[in-house]
Write a protein that holds these residues in place. Sequence first.
Motif, short mmCIF file in Angstrom:
data_model
loop_
_atom_site.label_atom_id
_atom_site.label_comp_id
_atom_site.label_asym_id
_atom_site.label_seq_id
_atom_site.Cartn_x
_atom_site.Cartn_y
_atom_site.Cartn_z
N ARG A 125 -2.72 -0.77 -2.05
CA ARG A 125 -2.84 -1.05 -3.35
C ARG A 125 -4.35 -1.59 -3.92
NH1 ARG A 125 1.30 -3.40 -1.97
NH2 ARG A 125 0.51 -5.65 -2.44
N ASP A 136 3.01 2.06 -7.69
CA ASP A 136 3.21 0.70 -7.30
C ASP A 136 4.44 0.07 -7.67
OD1 ASP A 136 0.65 1.17 -6.11
OD2 ASP A 136 -0.48 0.18 -7.80
N ASP A 148 6.04 -4.08 -1.17
CA ASP A 148 5.20 -4.57 -1.88
C ASP A 148 4.32 -5.50 -0.90
OD1 ASP A 148 3.66 -5.21 -4.35
OD2 ASP A 148 4.39 -7.02 -4.16
#
Length: 317
Positions: free
Chosen positions: A109, A93, A102
């Motif tokens: 995620r 991550d 991101d």
Amino acid sequence: MTPTHSDGGPAAQSSGSAAVSDLNLLRTFLVVYRSGSFTAAAGLLGLSQPTVTAQIRSLERQTGRELFARLPRGVAPTPVAHDLAARVAGPMDALAAAAGHDEASPEERAAPVHLAGPAELLCTRVLPVLAPLAAEGVRLRIVPGLTDPLLEELRAGRHDLVVATFRPRGRTLLSVPLMDEEFVLVAAPAWAAVVGDRVAREGPAALRTVPLVAYAEDVPLARRYWRHVFGTRLSRSAAVTVPDLRGVLAAVASGAGFSVLPRYLCEAELASGALVPLHDPEDPPINTGYLVQRPGRPDNPDVTRVRDLLVDAGRGW
């Protein structure tokens, strides 16, 4: 002369390609782990399902261990997969964030929250509470079903949370009380006029000419009502069965006969007069529902969020 690794020649390029390949395998592994499905992971990664399957098999060959148990729908992580995810999720991550991915791939995620339970309770109570979470980015996968098979699927890793109609036995699953449901003996006004107040005086005999509507041939809710309220065994069969309590509600409100229903499901019809209670016992049957979760801290924080929201809402149900 063949260049060494430090020279940046073919050997160095080969090593770098292997590293990139391994990172891709780990990235695919994490998406499968978090989504619970090869098919879902393929959609999130923009790959074909056979490619995802091949990458997971390649990683399993490298580790020498099975990472996922194949289920009829989706996959369940093995203990090896749980351990691998705990070790690589943070670094992967962080790498994705550093590479500028991101915001581009939040699904990678935050896996969907897999929630299962009785269809009627999910539709009338659970989904209205959880609906606002969708606008906040929480992904939900809702599956209706009966408690026994759903708990087995929970043990196998197919679900994150299950709304159960009874507390699971043993210590392998964690459960908390969610709500108490009261059962009510009801009929449409026309049948209620025929029966009048005779149920309180005569007991079950007052209903011998009224058809019974149930959601299963073994009429479990009516059997429980008879045993708890009348202290006797129900010896009649259903005239109409519908494998969904909402269908039972619709049939009874339309005049098909009488039934025993959870009060939460028919409270609007009782308030409007579309249904009439045929009996008002001092001690009505009550069943406690539970919210059940696999043991251990969930990897997905949205599971905790959904659990806490439901437990809080259940106090008012």
